[in-house]
Write an enzyme that holds these catalytic residues in place. Structure first.
Site, PDB file in Angstrom:
ATOM      1  N   ASP A  59       0.755  -1.194  -0.042  1.00  0.00           N
ATOM      2  CA  ASP A  59      -0.082   0.088   0.194  1.00  0.00           C
ATOM      3  C   ASP A  59       1.079   1.251   0.098  1.00  0.00           C
ATOM      4  O   ASP A  59       2.227   1.090   0.191  1.00  0.00           O
ATOM      5  CB  ASP A  59      -0.936  -0.042   1.279  1.00  0.00           C
ATOM      6  CG  ASP A  59      -2.323   0.946   1.067  1.00  0.00           C
ATOM      7  OD1 ASP A  59      -2.089   1.723  -0.095  1.00  0.00           O
ATOM      8  OD2 ASP A  59      -3.313   0.728   1.504  1.00  0.00           O
TER       9      ASP A  59
HETATM   10  C1  BGC Z   1      -4.855   3.256   0.251  1.00  0.00           C
HETATM   11  C2  BGC Z   1      -5.171   2.298  -0.775  1.00  0.00           C
HETATM   12  C3  BGC Z   1      -4.947   2.850  -2.257  1.00  0.00           C
HETATM   13  C4  BGC Z   1      -3.498   3.561  -2.200  1.00  0.00           C
HETATM   14  C5  BGC Z   1      -3.607   4.014  -3.679  1.00  0.00           C
HETATM   15  C6  BGC Z   1      -3.679   4.217   0.000  1.00  0.00           C
HETATM   16  O1  BGC Z   1      -3.376   5.095   0.706  1.00  0.00           O
HETATM   17  O2  BGC Z   1      -4.924   2.628   1.327  1.00  0.00           O
HETATM   18  O3  BGC Z   1      -6.429   1.449  -0.839  1.00  0.00           O
HETATM   19  O4  BGC Z   1      -4.771   1.693  -3.159  1.00  0.00           O
HETATM   20  O5  BGC Z   1      -3.448   4.413  -1.547  1.00  0.00           O
HETATM   21  O6  BGC Z   1      -4.132   5.248  -3.948  1.00  0.00           O
END
Ligand code: BGC
Length: 740
Positions: free
Chosen positions: A265
């Site tokens: 993530d």
């Molecule tokens: C979130 C994810 C997301 C990623 C990319 C993160 O902060 O937890 O769910 O896919 O950002 O945007």
């Protein structure tokens, strides 16, 4: 299908293709490194430089043209010409925005979700997106957590079915199709169990809960060949998921045979420093990739450097690179890296609008109805003037969390009402804002009620109050909206409340005064049209709640599939002094006092999981079961117990019934949940018609994790099935499972 299936998983094949093998053999360490990261949000020129230097995956640069320009750099200006993966959070639509995932779950219609995911995939791929970070498979029992809007609620079975349907929708029949994108099941795992519902917070769960609840929807995604799984931000028992070798490699890759990519993530690797498990970036990178991470998501240049990777076994790096190359191959990117710029879909077509509008109506839940809804479909003397109030009267904030600035905007409820029903005189007076503490406008609204036949209160949470980093400690309607509702109730004018929000709300302070309430959630681009369809009976709001609505935030976590305690409560809590002293009241109060409850709250939630109705009414016949008993061996060999029920639409309207099937394991080696959803069907039944609904109960529906066996098992004994339109309105039939 229960995700804890005995059937072999499909998964992506992890036998490296000739192309992947040959490429890996030719790649330098720096070239490999480039394939193991996705970088977000730098500008186009900076991105082109990084791609030239070997970066293998980027966030969508916002047009097919910009993607093609960067693909050209990757294909023509790098030594091996490996095309790029292009990722984006396409969560509930790219241009045409569908209802938020929680609303999609409320439709109890996974097939509809599959169509919505396919629409999103078609629009996104036309612009060059090849990889979405969706669906979110996290189960949560805590509506304080803002991200419940992105998931499918509290239930394992519903979430598993929805997750599987979304993966099928995104990936279609094959990833190389121009209407498919690679899906990512996220966030692996436990993210929805954050302490206190505070985003990113600590998690500590048992193996049993992990297996039976939290892992199950991910297993369903893997069974549908999800291309990727995203590691979550949380720790489990002190181990950050980005370093959790047993779960990432042990369970996901080895036990389940997952052949896709584990992506981190955003900055999840860098976050290992803040977690306090890595002293520097090199350590963090080593820990994450050796635990099984394949691609890091981040924005820090040079973070994933050769030094950091040098400490890893070559075979691990090659495995990660192979996975990435094979996804690119499956997407057909080596053959066709470019999009046809002229085909990019930049706004919703009529069919797309129709689909999301239908979906928004189907996800609406009729929380209560005193018969006011549906409103008359054609002009009548009783409905000439309507007052439209509340912050959602004029607002166009219907898209919900996780949409991008290029999502097609919605219209306001007031605008659509006026357009649809020129025969009705609509007065529009919002009265209060979403979150302001200013109640001055309420008086004017109250005065205006004197001249109208009906008040429509459009209340809710604005989109920004749910989603990532949007946890709340207070689950009531924000601002002075509750005051507005109570003031309208006091006038005696008939009224309807339409709610739009991204999580279960606490409605206890006003719900008893509101006779008719529809939960419409954040419905997307066509939300206002769908709400008007529901109000006038063009659509049946026959959805069901995918998550419990508590009476009080103090009850959280609250969920229907809880274990029984040794002292279940049977009477309401009370702070009455006669119940305080056992010496005064004698033994009769023992059951009352020493049970699991709050002294100051009624038992149970405001609205339970599965709650809802519709405009038609139905009579359910007695359920019939095919056999009184079945053996574990028969179940293992694919045998099933069938249960069927006849349903009659006793009303004069066509409508939908949602039949829910719950199982209760009467005696088990570990305290079982009091009920567990194992199947459901939403069925449209014409006025006066009958329909037979048949369910088959299989091994995977009955199996639960056994710590002793280290596997899912079905324990012999008595099982009770509960069937009905709501959890508090079921009929029971029993069968037994014999040992052999
Ligand atoms: C979130 C994810 C997301 C990623 C990319 C993160 O902060 O937890 O769910 O896919 O950002 O945007």
């Amino acid at each position: 299908m229960n995700a804890a299936s005995a059937a072999p998983e499909k998964g992506l094949a992890m036998i490296a293709s000739d192309r992947a093998r040959q490429l890996v053999a030719r790649m330098s360490p720096a070239e490999k490194l480039g394939q193991l990261q996705i970088v977000f949000r730098p500008d186009q020129d900076e991105m082109a430089d990084r791609v030239r230097a070997g970066l293998g995956a980027i966030f969508w640069p916002r047009s097919a043209r910009a993607v093609n320009a960067l693909q050209r750099v990757a294909v023509e200006e790098t030594r091996l010409g490996i095309p790029l993966l292009v990722g984006l959070d396409v969560v509930h639509g790219q241009r045409t925005i569908a209802p938020v995932p929680l609303a999609q779950a409320a439709a109890f219609d996974p097939e509809m979700a599959e169509h919505l995911a396919r629409l999103a995939a078609r629009e996104a791929r036309s612009g060059g997106v090849t990889w979405t970070f969706s669906p979110m498979a996290d189960i949560s029992y805590d509506p304080r957590w803002g991200r419940v809007v992105e998931g499918y609620g509290e239930d394992v079975h519903l979430t598993s079915r929805m997750t599987g349907a979304m993966v099928r929708g995104y990936q279609g029949a094959g990833l190389s199709s121009d209407a498919a994108i690679a899906a990512t099941a996220k966030h692996f795992v436990g993210y929805g169990f954050a302490e206190g519902g505070r985003d990113y917070n600590t998690v500590d769960v048992s193996e049993r809960r992990l297996r039976d609840v939290l892992l199950a929807p991910f297993r369903a995604a893997v069974a549908e060949s999800a291309a990727a799984v995203m590691a979550s931000f949380n720790t489990i028992a002190g181990t950050p998921m980005h370093t959790h070798r047993r779960l990432l490699t042990g369970v996901l890759k080895e036990e389940w045979g997952f052949g896709g990519i584990i992506v981190g993530d955003a900055e999840g690797v860098r976050n290992l420093l803040a977690h306090g498990v890595a002293g520097n970036i090199a350590d963090a990178v080593r820990l994450a990739y050796s635990a099984g991470l394949d691609v890091e998501m981040g924005g820090v240049p040079g973070e994933l450097n050769a030094d950091a990777l040098a400490a890893l076994p070559a075979a691990r790096i090659d495995d990660a690179v192979t996975r990435v190359l094979m996804l690119k191959e499956a997407l057909g990117l080596f053959e066709q890296p470019y999009s046809n710029e002229g085909d990019e879909i930049t706004e919703p077509g009529d069919d797309s609008r129709r689909l999301v509008r239908r979906a928004a109506a189907r996800g609406s839940v009729l929380l209560k109805n005193d018969g006011t809804l549906p409103l008359p479909a054609s002009s009548t003397a009783s409905l000439r003037r309507v007052l439209v109030t509340g912050p959602y009267a004029r607002s166009t904030d219907h898209l919900g969390a996780w949409t991008q600035s290029f999502g097609a905007p919605a219209r306001s409820i007031a605008e659509v009402l006026a357009e649809r029903r020129p025969d009705i005189d609509f007065a529009v007076l919002p009265g209060v804002d979403f979150t302001d503490d200013d109640a001055a406008g309420i008086e004017e609204v109250v005065a205006a009620t004197a001249d109208v036949d009906l008040v429509l209160v459009c209340a809710g949470e604005p989109s920004r109050l749910s989603g990532e980093a949007a946890s709340r400690s207070d689950l009531r309607l924000p601002g002075r909206q509750e005051d507005l509702i109570r003031a309208i109730a006091a006038t005696g004018t008939p009224f309807v409340v339409v709610l739009e929000n991204g999580r279960p709300l606490v409605t206890a302070d006003w719900i008893d005064q509101a006779p008719t309430v529809v939960e419409a959630w954040h419905g997307g681009t066509e939300a206002a049209e769908a709400i008007v369809d529901v109000l006038f009976g063009d659509e049946d709001p026959a959805g069901r709640l995918p998550m419990t609505f508590p009476r009080s935030v103090g009850q959280v976590p609250i969920y229907y599939a809880h274990e029984n305690t040794g002292r279940p409560a049977s009477v309401r809590g009370s702070m009455d002094s006669t119940h305080v002293d056992i010496g005064l009241d004698g033994p009769a109060n023992v059951q009352d006092k020493y049970t699991s409850k709050y002294l100051d709250l009624d038992l149970g939630p405001q609205f339970c999981f599965g709650h809802g109705g519709g405009y038609a009414s139905f009579a359910h016949g007695a359920p019939r079961i095919s056999v009184p008993s079945i053996s574990v061996d028969e179940l293992r060999a694919g045998g099933a117990v069938a249960v069927d029920i006849e349903i009659a639409n006793t009303s004069e309207r066509d409508g939908d019934e949602v039949v829910q099937l719950y199982v209760e394991d009467i005696v088990a080696s570990a305290a079982p949940p009091v009920r567990r959803l194992i199947s459901f069907e939403r069925r449209s039944i014409a006025a006066g018609e009958n329909a037979a609904v048949v369910f088959e109960v299989r091994w995977s529906d009955l199996a639960q994790w056994s710590d002793a066996e280290g596997a899912d098992v079905v324990e012999p004994g008595l099982f009770r099935l509960h069937l009905g339109p709501r959890l508090d309105d079921t009929q029971a039939v029993e069968f037994s499972v014999s040992g052999r």
